[in-house]
Motif scaffolding. Structure first.
Motif, short mmCIF file in Angstrom:
data_model
loop_
_atom_site.label_atom_id
_atom_site.label_comp_id
_atom_site.label_asym_id
_atom_site.label_seq_id
_atom_site.Cartn_x
_atom_site.Cartn_y
_atom_site.Cartn_z
N TYR A 61 100.46 64.26 -26.49
CA TYR A 61 100.21 64.42 -25.11
C TYR A 61 101.25 65.54 -24.61
O TYR A 61 100.90 66.64 -23.83
N LEU A 62 102.31 65.47 -24.99
CA LEU A 62 103.56 66.24 -24.58
C LEU A 62 103.59 67.67 -25.41
O LEU A 62 103.84 68.68 -24.67
N GLN A 63 102.82 67.61 -26.59
CA GLN A 63 102.40 68.82 -27.12
C GLN A 63 101.44 69.79 -26.41
O GLN A 63 101.65 70.90 -26.18
N LEU A 64 100.50 69.04 -25.82
CA LEU A 64 99.31 69.78 -25.03
C LEU A 64 100.14 70.37 -23.90
O LEU A 64 100.04 71.49 -23.34
N VAL A 65 101.12 69.39 -23.17
CA VAL A 65 101.65 69.98 -21.97
C VAL A 65 102.78 71.20 -22.23
O VAL A 65 102.47 72.33 -21.39
N ARG A 66 103.29 71.16 -23.15
CA ARG A 66 104.31 72.20 -23.70
C ARG A 66 103.33 73.51 -23.67
O ARG A 66 103.54 74.30 -23.27
N GLN A 67 102.20 73.43 -24.81
CA GLN A 67 101.26 74.50 -24.76
C GLN A 67 100.86 75.04 -23.50
O GLN A 67 100.96 76.32 -23.42
N VAL A 68 100.31 74.18 -22.44
CA VAL A 68 100.00 74.78 -21.31
C VAL A 68 101.13 75.51 -20.77
O VAL A 68 100.92 76.59 -20.07
N LYS A 69 102.26 74.81 -20.49
CA LYS A 69 103.11 75.52 -19.74
C LYS A 69 103.78 76.93 -20.40
O LYS A 69 103.93 77.85 -19.88
N GLU A 70 103.66 76.99 -21.86
CA GLU A 70 104.08 78.27 -22.45
C GLU A 70 103.12 79.14 -22.07
O GLU A 70 103.34 80.61 -21.84
N LEU A 96 97.83 81.96 -19.27
CA LEU A 96 97.02 81.24 -18.37
C LEU A 96 97.50 81.37 -16.91
O LEU A 96 98.80 81.68 -16.64
N ARG A 97 96.45 81.81 -16.02
CA ARG A 97 96.89 82.17 -14.72
C ARG A 97 96.08 81.35 -13.41
O ARG A 97 95.18 80.62 -13.86
N PRO A 98 96.59 81.35 -12.28
CA PRO A 98 95.89 80.17 -11.29
C PRO A 98 94.43 80.67 -11.33
O PRO A 98 94.21 81.91 -11.15
N GLY A 99 93.48 79.66 -11.34
CA GLY A 99 92.21 80.08 -11.22
C GLY A 99 91.62 79.81 -12.58
O GLY A 99 90.31 79.41 -12.74
N ASP A 100 92.31 80.18 -13.54
CA ASP A 100 91.63 79.61 -15.07
C ASP A 100 91.34 78.40 -15.39
O ASP A 100 92.24 77.20 -14.65
N ARG A 101 90.38 77.93 -15.98
CA ARG A 101 89.84 76.74 -16.38
C ARG A 101 90.32 76.35 -17.83
O ARG A 101 90.31 77.29 -18.55
N LEU A 102 90.88 75.10 -17.54
CA LEU A 102 91.31 74.53 -18.88
C LEU A 102 90.19 74.12 -19.96
O LEU A 102 89.18 73.88 -19.30
N MET A 134 91.70 81.85 -22.88
CA MET A 134 91.60 80.35 -22.79
C MET A 134 92.82 79.84 -23.80
O MET A 134 92.65 80.30 -24.63
N VAL A 135 93.42 78.71 -23.77
CA VAL A 135 94.29 78.31 -24.49
C VAL A 135 93.60 77.34 -25.69
O VAL A 135 92.63 76.81 -25.28
N GLU A 136 93.98 77.57 -26.73
CA GLU A 136 93.49 76.83 -27.97
C GLU A 136 94.75 75.89 -28.48
O GLU A 136 95.69 76.22 -28.70
N PHE A 137 94.51 74.62 -28.19
CA PHE A 137 95.53 73.64 -28.55
C PHE A 137 95.74 73.31 -29.93
O PHE A 137 94.73 73.27 -30.66
N ARG A 144 88.91 69.23 -10.65
CA ARG A 144 87.80 69.36 -9.65
C ARG A 144 86.56 68.58 -10.50
O ARG A 144 86.07 68.82 -11.32
N GLN A 145 86.31 67.58 -9.51
CA GLN A 145 85.28 66.56 -9.86
C GLN A 145 83.88 67.38 -10.25
O GLN A 145 83.49 68.24 -9.60
N GLY A 146 83.56 67.21 -11.72
CA GLY A 146 82.32 67.76 -12.11
C GLY A 146 82.55 69.26 -12.70
O GLY A 146 81.53 70.00 -13.17
N ALA A 147 83.69 69.84 -12.40
CA ALA A 147 83.78 70.97 -12.76
C ALA A 147 84.83 71.63 -13.73
O ALA A 147 84.83 72.44 -14.34
N GLY A 148 85.65 70.67 -13.80
CA GLY A 148 86.85 70.92 -14.76
C GLY A 148 88.56 71.04 -14.09
O GLY A 148 88.54 70.38 -13.06
N THR A 149 89.41 71.07 -15.00
CA THR A 149 90.40 71.40 -14.46
C THR A 149 91.00 72.77 -14.47
O THR A 149 90.73 73.40 -15.65
N PHE A 150 91.39 73.00 -13.51
CA PHE A 150 91.71 74.50 -13.20
C PHE A 150 93.28 74.63 -13.01
O PHE A 150 93.98 73.75 -12.44
N VAL A 151 93.82 75.70 -13.36
CA VAL A 151 95.17 76.13 -13.27
C VAL A 151 95.58 76.46 -11.57
O VAL A 151 94.67 77.13 -10.98
N LYS A 152 96.48 75.64 -11.08
CA LYS A 152 96.72 75.79 -9.71
C LYS A 152 97.98 76.76 -9.52
O LYS A 152 97.99 77.30 -8.46
#
Length: 129
Positions: free
Chosen positions: A15-24, A31-37, A1-4, A70-78
């Motif tokens: 917010y752009l720093q967070l976006v950049r870190q996820v992209k990196e 991070l891979r598809p299916g992973d939870r942020l 899991m990523v630590e911001f 995903r409502q009630g489940a979190g945000t997942f890498v697509k």
């Protein structure tokens, strides 16, 4: 899991720093598809940014098609961004870490390393902002 990490002294909005870190993390295969942020609450707790800032970053990533909420489940890498074999990426990263260690020994600071990287990329015809 990523630590911001958020650099409040930097010129880039949080917010752009967070976006950049996820992209990196996607490019590096961390991070891979299916992973939870991390949850918004967790990011607020570890980085000290406002919840709205985290939500803005996650919406930006969702708009780019990289994550889905995903409502009630979190945000997942697509979708992923990495196109290089993770082993190759790890080998290149290790080589770069060695180079940075040599640069530090030679007395280079972050700005010097950044300048060298920008010059080399420009010589390759790559433009970076």
């Amino acid at each position: 899991m990523v630590e911001f990490r958020v650099d409040r002294a930097g010129g880039l909005p949080a917010y752009l720093q967070l976006v950049r870190q996820v992209k990196e993390a996607l490019r590096l295969g961390w991070l891979r598809p299916g992973d939870r942020l991390p949850t918004v609450r967790d990011v607020v707790g570890t980085s000290g940014v406002n919840a709205n800032t985290v939500l803005k970053a996650y919406r930006e990533l969702e708009f780019a098609g990289l994550v889905e909420a995903r409502q009630g489940a979190g945000t997942f890498v697509k979708a992923g961004l990495g196109t290089v074999d993770p082993e190759v990426m790890a080998e290149l990263r290790a080589g770069l870490a060695d180079w940075v260690a040599k640069a530090r020994t030679a007395g280079l600071e972050n700005e010097d390393v950044d300048a060298l990287l920008r010059v080399v990329l420009a010589e390759e015809g790559v433009e970076i902002a």
